[in-house]
Design an enzyme around this catalytic site. Structure first.
Site, PDB file in Angstrom:
ATOM      1  N   LEU A   1      58.255  -4.188 -54.341  1.00 62.04           N
ATOM      2  CA  LEU A   1      58.400  -5.743 -54.845  1.00 62.04           C
ATOM      3  C   LEU A   1      59.938  -6.415 -54.014  1.00 62.04           C
TER       4      LEU A   1
ATOM      5  N   ASP B   1      59.588   2.726 -52.977  1.00 57.52           N
ATOM      6  CA  ASP B   1      59.825   2.346 -51.411  1.00 57.52           C
ATOM      7  C   ASP B   1      59.258   3.290 -50.387  1.00 57.52           C
TER       8      ASP B   1
ATOM      9  N   THR C   1      47.630  -5.498 -37.058  1.00 61.18           N
ATOM     10  CA  THR C   1      47.585  -6.958 -36.600  1.00 61.18           C
ATOM     11  C   THR C   1      47.060  -7.023 -35.459  1.00 61.18           C
ATOM     12  N   ASP C   2      46.607  -8.324 -35.085  1.00 63.49           N
ATOM     13  CA  ASP C   2      46.086  -8.646 -33.549  1.00 63.49           C
ATOM     14  C   ASP C   2      47.358  -8.824 -32.527  1.00 63.49           C
ATOM     15  N   GLU C   3      48.577  -8.931 -33.257  1.00 64.12           N
ATOM     16  CA  GLU C   3      49.906  -9.285 -32.710  1.00 64.12           C
ATOM     17  C   GLU C   3      50.151  -8.276 -31.628  1.00 64.12           C
TER      18      GLU C   3
ATOM     19  N   TYR D   1      58.709  -7.937 -34.968  1.00 62.80           N
ATOM     20  CA  TYR D   1      57.605  -7.498 -35.958  1.00 62.80           C
ATOM     21  C   TYR D   1      56.412  -7.030 -34.996  1.00 62.80           C
TER      22      TYR D   1
ATOM     23  N   ALA E   1      56.245  -5.369 -32.424  1.00 64.24           N
ATOM     24  CA  ALA E   1      56.696  -3.964 -31.575  1.00 64.24           C
ATOM     25  C   ALA E   1      56.788  -2.881 -32.848  1.00 64.24           C
ATOM     26  N   SER E   2      57.102  -3.441 -34.133  1.00 66.72           N
ATOM     27  CA  SER E   2      57.247  -2.340 -34.982  1.00 66.72           C
ATOM     28  C   SER E   2      55.933  -1.883 -35.590  1.00 66.72           C
ATOM     29  N   LYS E   3      54.786  -2.945 -35.516  1.00 66.75           N
ATOM     30  CA  LYS E   3      53.423  -2.781 -36.066  1.00 66.75           C
ATOM     31  C   LYS E   3      52.858  -1.781 -34.912  1.00 66.75           C
TER      32      LYS E   3
ATOM     33  N   TYR F   1      56.269 -25.767 -34.644  1.00 64.19           N
ATOM     34  CA  TYR F   1      57.176 -25.165 -33.498  1.00 64.19           C
ATOM     35  C   TYR F   1      56.591 -25.848 -32.251  1.00 64.19           C
TER      36      TYR F   1
ATOM     37  N   ASN G   1      47.892 -25.081 -33.945  1.00 59.18           N
ATOM     38  CA  ASN G   1      48.738 -25.306 -35.110  1.00 59.18           C
ATOM     39  C   ASN G   1      48.982 -26.686 -35.223  1.00 59.18           C
TER      40      ASN G   1
ATOM     41  N   ASP H   1      61.214 -24.459 -30.676  1.00 54.72           N
ATOM     42  CA  ASP H   1      59.978 -23.248 -30.907  1.00 54.72           C
ATOM     43  C   ASP H   1      60.608 -22.082 -31.413  1.00 54.72           C
TER      44      ASP H   1
HETATM   45  P1  NAD Z   1      53.246  -9.567 -47.562  1.00 56.54           P
HETATM   46  O1  NAD Z   1      54.718  -9.869 -46.895  1.00 56.54           O
HETATM   47  O2  NAD Z   1      52.639 -10.779 -48.139  1.00 56.54           O
HETATM   48  O3  NAD Z   1      53.333  -8.194 -48.410  1.00 56.54           O
HETATM   49  C1  NAD Z   1      53.901  -7.076 -48.087  1.00 56.54           C
HETATM   50  C2  NAD Z   1      54.222  -6.194 -49.210  1.00 56.54           C
HETATM   51  O4  NAD Z   1      54.679  -4.763 -48.839  1.00 56.54           O
HETATM   52  C3  NAD Z   1      54.678  -6.802 -50.438  1.00 56.54           C
HETATM   53  O5  NAD Z   1      54.243  -6.838 -51.695  1.00 56.54           O
HETATM   54  C4  NAD Z   1      56.131  -6.108 -50.352  1.00 56.54           C
HETATM   55  O6  NAD Z   1      56.848  -5.878 -51.539  1.00 56.54           O
HETATM   56  C5  NAD Z   1      55.663  -4.634 -49.807  1.00 56.54           C
HETATM   57  N1  NAD Z   1      56.686  -3.913 -49.061  1.00 56.54           N
HETATM   58  C6  NAD Z   1      57.486  -4.301 -47.991  1.00 56.54           C
HETATM   59  N2  NAD Z   1      58.229  -3.205 -47.783  1.00 56.54           N
HETATM   60  C7  NAD Z   1      57.985  -2.176 -48.706  1.00 56.54           C
HETATM   61  C8  NAD Z   1      58.379  -0.889 -48.808  1.00 56.54           C
HETATM   62  N3  NAD Z   1      59.613  -0.301 -47.966  1.00 56.54           N
HETATM   63  N4  NAD Z   1      57.903  -0.056 -49.367  1.00 56.54           N
HETATM   64  C9  NAD Z   1      56.985  -0.416 -50.237  1.00 56.54           C
HETATM   65  N5  NAD Z   1      56.419  -1.774 -50.405  1.00 56.54           N
HETATM   66  C10 NAD Z   1      56.964  -2.581 -49.569  1.00 56.54           C
HETATM   67  O7  NAD Z   1      52.348  -9.048 -46.252  1.00 56.54           O
HETATM   68  P2  NAD Z   1      50.854  -9.416 -46.062  1.00 56.54           P
HETATM   69  O8  NAD Z   1      50.538 -10.666 -45.133  1.00 56.54           O
HETATM   70  O9  NAD Z   1      49.948  -9.186 -47.264  1.00 56.54           O
HETATM   71  O10 NAD Z   1      50.554  -8.243 -45.009  1.00 56.54           O
HETATM   72  C11 NAD Z   1      49.795  -6.898 -45.461  1.00 56.54           C
HETATM   73  C12 NAD Z   1      49.733  -6.077 -44.291  1.00 56.54           C
HETATM   74  O11 NAD Z   1      48.680  -6.693 -43.547  1.00 56.54           O
HETATM   75  C13 NAD Z   1      50.931  -5.895 -43.247  1.00 56.54           C
HETATM   76  O12 NAD Z   1      50.972  -4.516 -43.008  1.00 56.54           O
HETATM   77  C14 NAD Z   1      50.718  -6.832 -42.082  1.00 56.54           C
HETATM   78  O13 NAD Z   1      51.372  -6.422 -41.084  1.00 56.54           O
HETATM   79  C15 NAD Z   1      49.282  -6.927 -42.168  1.00 56.54           C
HETATM   80  N6  NAD Z   1      48.607  -8.153 -41.556  1.00 56.54           N
HETATM   81  C16 NAD Z   1      48.708  -9.208 -42.109  1.00 56.54           C
HETATM   82  C17 NAD Z   1      48.306 -10.408 -41.585  1.00 56.54           C
HETATM   83  C18 NAD Z   1      48.585 -11.768 -42.297  1.00 56.54           C
HETATM   84  O14 NAD Z   1      47.881 -12.810 -41.753  1.00 56.54           O
HETATM   85  N7  NAD Z   1      49.062 -11.857 -43.256  1.00 56.54           N
HETATM   86  C19 NAD Z   1      47.313 -10.111 -40.567  1.00 56.54           C
HETATM   87  C20 NAD Z   1      46.818  -9.189 -40.056  1.00 56.54           C
HETATM   88  C21 NAD Z   1      47.583  -7.831 -40.607  1.00 56.54           C
HETATM   89  O1  DAU Z   2      48.030 -12.531 -36.166  1.00 50.93           O
HETATM   90  C1  DAU Z   2      48.354 -11.777 -37.654  1.00 50.93           C
HETATM   91  C2  DAU Z   2      49.556 -12.271 -38.016  1.00 50.93           C
HETATM   92  O2  DAU Z   2      49.596 -13.489 -38.366  1.00 50.93           O
HETATM   93  C3  DAU Z   2      50.160 -11.093 -39.036  1.00 50.93           C
HETATM   94  O3  DAU Z   2      50.205 -10.043 -38.475  1.00 50.93           O
HETATM   95  C4  DAU Z   2      51.301 -11.687 -39.751  1.00 50.93           C
HETATM   96  O4  DAU Z   2      51.990 -10.754 -40.685  1.00 50.93           O
HETATM   97  C5  DAU Z   2      51.448 -13.077 -40.219  1.00 50.93           C
HETATM   98  O5  DAU Z   2      52.630 -13.513 -40.487  1.00 50.93           O
HETATM   99  C6  DAU Z   2      50.612 -14.160 -39.099  1.00 50.93           C
HETATM  100  O6  DAU Z   2      51.857 -14.157 -38.032  1.00 50.93           O
HETATM  101  P1  DAU Z   2      52.191 -15.661 -37.205  1.00 50.93           P
HETATM  102  O7  DAU Z   2      53.525 -15.738 -36.710  1.00 50.93           O
HETATM  103  O8  DAU Z   2      50.813 -15.968 -36.502  1.00 50.93           O
HETATM  104  O9  DAU Z   2      52.091 -16.531 -38.561  1.00 50.93           O
HETATM  105  P2  DAU Z   2      52.799 -17.893 -39.267  1.00 50.93           P
HETATM  106  O10 DAU Z   2      52.088 -18.391 -40.567  1.00 50.93           O
HETATM  107  O11 DAU Z   2      54.337 -17.513 -39.123  1.00 50.93           O
HETATM  108  O12 DAU Z   2      52.831 -18.836 -38.160  1.00 50.93           O
HETATM  109  C7  DAU Z   2      51.539 -19.424 -37.495  1.00 50.93           C
HETATM  110  C8  DAU Z   2      51.618 -20.371 -36.525  1.00 50.93           C
HETATM  111  O13 DAU Z   2      52.305 -21.339 -36.947  1.00 50.93           O
HETATM  112  C9  DAU Z   2      52.668 -19.727 -35.448  1.00 50.93           C
HETATM  113  O14 DAU Z   2      52.011 -19.961 -34.277  1.00 50.93           O
HETATM  114  C10 DAU Z   2      54.059 -20.194 -35.592  1.00 50.93           C
HETATM  115  C11 DAU Z   2      53.424 -21.646 -36.264  1.00 50.93           C
HETATM  116  N1  DAU Z   2      54.679 -22.179 -37.138  1.00 50.93           N
HETATM  117  C12 DAU Z   2      54.993 -21.381 -38.432  1.00 50.93           C
HETATM  118  C13 DAU Z   2      55.936 -21.805 -39.266  1.00 50.93           C
HETATM  119  C14 DAU Z   2      56.078 -20.734 -40.344  1.00 50.93           C
HETATM  120  C15 DAU Z   2      55.020 -23.554 -37.305  1.00 50.93           C
HETATM  121  O15 DAU Z   2      54.667 -24.050 -36.342  1.00 50.93           O
HETATM  122  N2  DAU Z   2      55.999 -23.788 -38.007  1.00 50.93           N
HETATM  123  C16 DAU Z   2      56.318 -23.131 -39.280  1.00 50.93           C
HETATM  124  O16 DAU Z   2      57.102 -23.725 -40.187  1.00 50.93           O
END
Ligand code: NAD
Ligand code: DAU
Length: 352
Positions: free
Chosen positions: A39, A63, A133-135, A158, A160-162, A215, A257, A288
């Site tokens: 949480l 955690d 993630t695709d990143e 981010y 790099a960590s994934k 951005y 975007n 940006d």
């Molecule tokens: P989110 O940030 O909405 O949720 C992350 C959850 O992890 C939260 O509930 C948080 O409380 C919990 N958390 C964080 N640190 C923790 C810890 N140390 N111990 C236990 N719980 C912890 O993330 P999301 O967008 O739902 O993404 C979920 C997963 O999917 C991530 O691994 C992300 O890299 C991956 N992913 C996300 C997207 C996307 O578009 N959002 C796309 C591809 C992959």
């Molecule tokens: O591709 C999968 C990833 O998508 C996940 O692994 C990440 O967890 C998730 O956060 C997402 O990453 P992005 O960086 O692509 O998502 P975000 O919503 O932050 O941004 C989407 C695009 O929009 C990106 O090119 C940056 C741009 N952006 C984002 C914000 C927040 C803006 O132009 N303005 C903004 O205020």
């Protein structure tokens, strides 16, 4: 794969995790779903109201960086499988505080792998699923798609960590035979996404007539996928994916975007009875993102050909459902914005 029935889902109070938890609790009444979540600012138990009293669901507040806690719950519950989503997930935050991303996303994942390695003496019917993630693949030019064979080339703290977490997961498969599977997904959209991310942030700003920070020139491209489709793909891969394999998941739905934000403005003008073009006037091109990846796009043919998965809904339908959800759930948004998120939200806007 197996008929494993005690599944630990990490990060189940987050955006994607809560959709997955709800799906699995409802779909598999004979399973027990344990949701381990710290949480953080991004975790929200309101997203789990629909399942909180179900007999086959248990919330574990903890955690993944706390090895003692992991030892305690692995001993107590004897999980058959882990679906790992817990992470620091926002690229902008990773630029400001990379350490937090290394700690949760790398060390936290390693702790979970070690707990599985220690407790899964019989590996039959066990599975560790890393949701990635695709990143990790880096940034594409105008053409081409990420496939499962694309070399890793992460460019943000981010990603790099994934990427590092994915490498550890594969290393545990090769070195210790830990039965793993990984998926790498594109950008998700839908209800309950934390409003630091592009779509809910823009919806909230349009509604309140706050500037829309795009951005750079807004020409970066993302491939958007309906969050329930991602959850369904995870369910399918967990049960039917091949051990040791990677599956890419994407929406085949690329948008710059700026086009996406303009589409959102047009829909919201209609829904809020505003004049056509009114919300677009809020768009501002701002500094940006550092190291901003230009384009992501996924080749999802492996999961389609091998497991029969495809996105289920058209973008227009999913996008409209998303806008409606945020407009009908104002309290959800307000609670977040007035709480933990507020400090970050304010700081970001001062800097731009
Ligand atoms: P989110 O940030 O909405 O949720 C992350 C959850 O992890 C939260 O509930 C948080 O409380 C919990 N958390 C964080 N640190 C923790 C810890 N140390 N111990 C236990 N719980 C912890 O993330 P999301 O967008 O739902 O993404 C979920 C997963 O999917 C991530 O691994 C992300 O890299 C991956 N992913 C996300 C997207 C996307 O578009 N959002 C796309 C591809 C992959
Ligand atoms: O591709 C999968 C990833 O998508 C996940 O692994 C990440 O967890 C998730 O956060 C997402 O990453 P992005 O960086 O692509 O998502 P975000 O919503 O932050 O941004 C989407 C695009 O929009 C990106 O090119 C940056 C741009 N952006 C984002 C914000 C927040 C803006 O132009 N303005 C903004 O205020």
């Amino acid at each position: 794969m197996s008929d494993s029935n005690k599944i630990l889902i990490t990060g189940g109070a987050g955006f994607i995790g809560s959709h997955l938890v709800r799906l699995m609790v409802d779909k598999y009444p004979n399973y027990h779903i344990y949701n381990l979540d710290a949480l953080t600012y991004a975790g929200n138990l309101e997203n789990l109201k629909a399942v909180e009293n179900k007999d086959n669901y248990t919330f574990l507040h903890g955690d993944i960086c706390d090895k003692n806690y992991l030892e305690e719950i692995f001993s107590k519950y004897q999980f058959d499988g882990v679906i790992h989503l817990a992470a620091e997930s926002h690229v902008d935050r990773s630029i400001e505080d990379p350490d937090a991303f290394a700690i949760t996303n790398v060390i936290g994942t390693l702790n979970l792998l070690n707990a599985c390695k220690k407790h899964w003496l019989d590996l039959k019917d066990k599975r560790f699923y890393n949701v990635s993630t695709d990143e990790v693949y880096g940034s594409l030019g105008d053409t081409g798609l990420f496939s499962e064979d694309t070399s890793y080339d992460p460019r943000s703290p981010y990603s790099a960590s994934k990427a590092s977490a994915d490498h550890f997961v594969r290393a545990y498969f090769h070195t210790y035979n830990l039965p793993i599977v990984i998926s790498n997904c594109s950008n998700n959209y839908g209800p309950e996404q934390f409003p630091e991310k592009l779509i809910p942030l823009m919806i909230n700003n349009i509604k309140k007539k706050i500037e829309l920070p795009v951005y750079g020139e807004g020409t970066n491209v993302r491939d958007w996928l309906w969050v329930t489709d991602h959850a369904q793909a995870i369910d399918l891969i967990y049960h039917q994916g091949k051990t040791g394999e990677t599956y890419n998941i994407g929406g085949n739905n690329e948008w710059t975007n700026i086009d996406l934000v303009k589409k959102l403005c047009a829909i919201m003008d209609q829904k809020l009875n505003r004049e056509e073009g009114e919300s677009e006037k809020l768009i501002r091109f701002v500094k940006d993102r550092a190291g901003h990846d230009k384009r992501y796009a996924i080749d999802a043919s492996k999961i389609k050909n091998e497991l029969g998965w495809e996105p289920s809904i058209a973008f227009d339908e999913g996008f409209e459902k998303t806008v409606d959800w945020y407009l009908h759930n104002e309290k959800w948004m307000e609670k977040i914005i007035s709480g933990a998120y507020k400090a970050y939200y304010t700081k970001q806007y001062k800097n731009r």
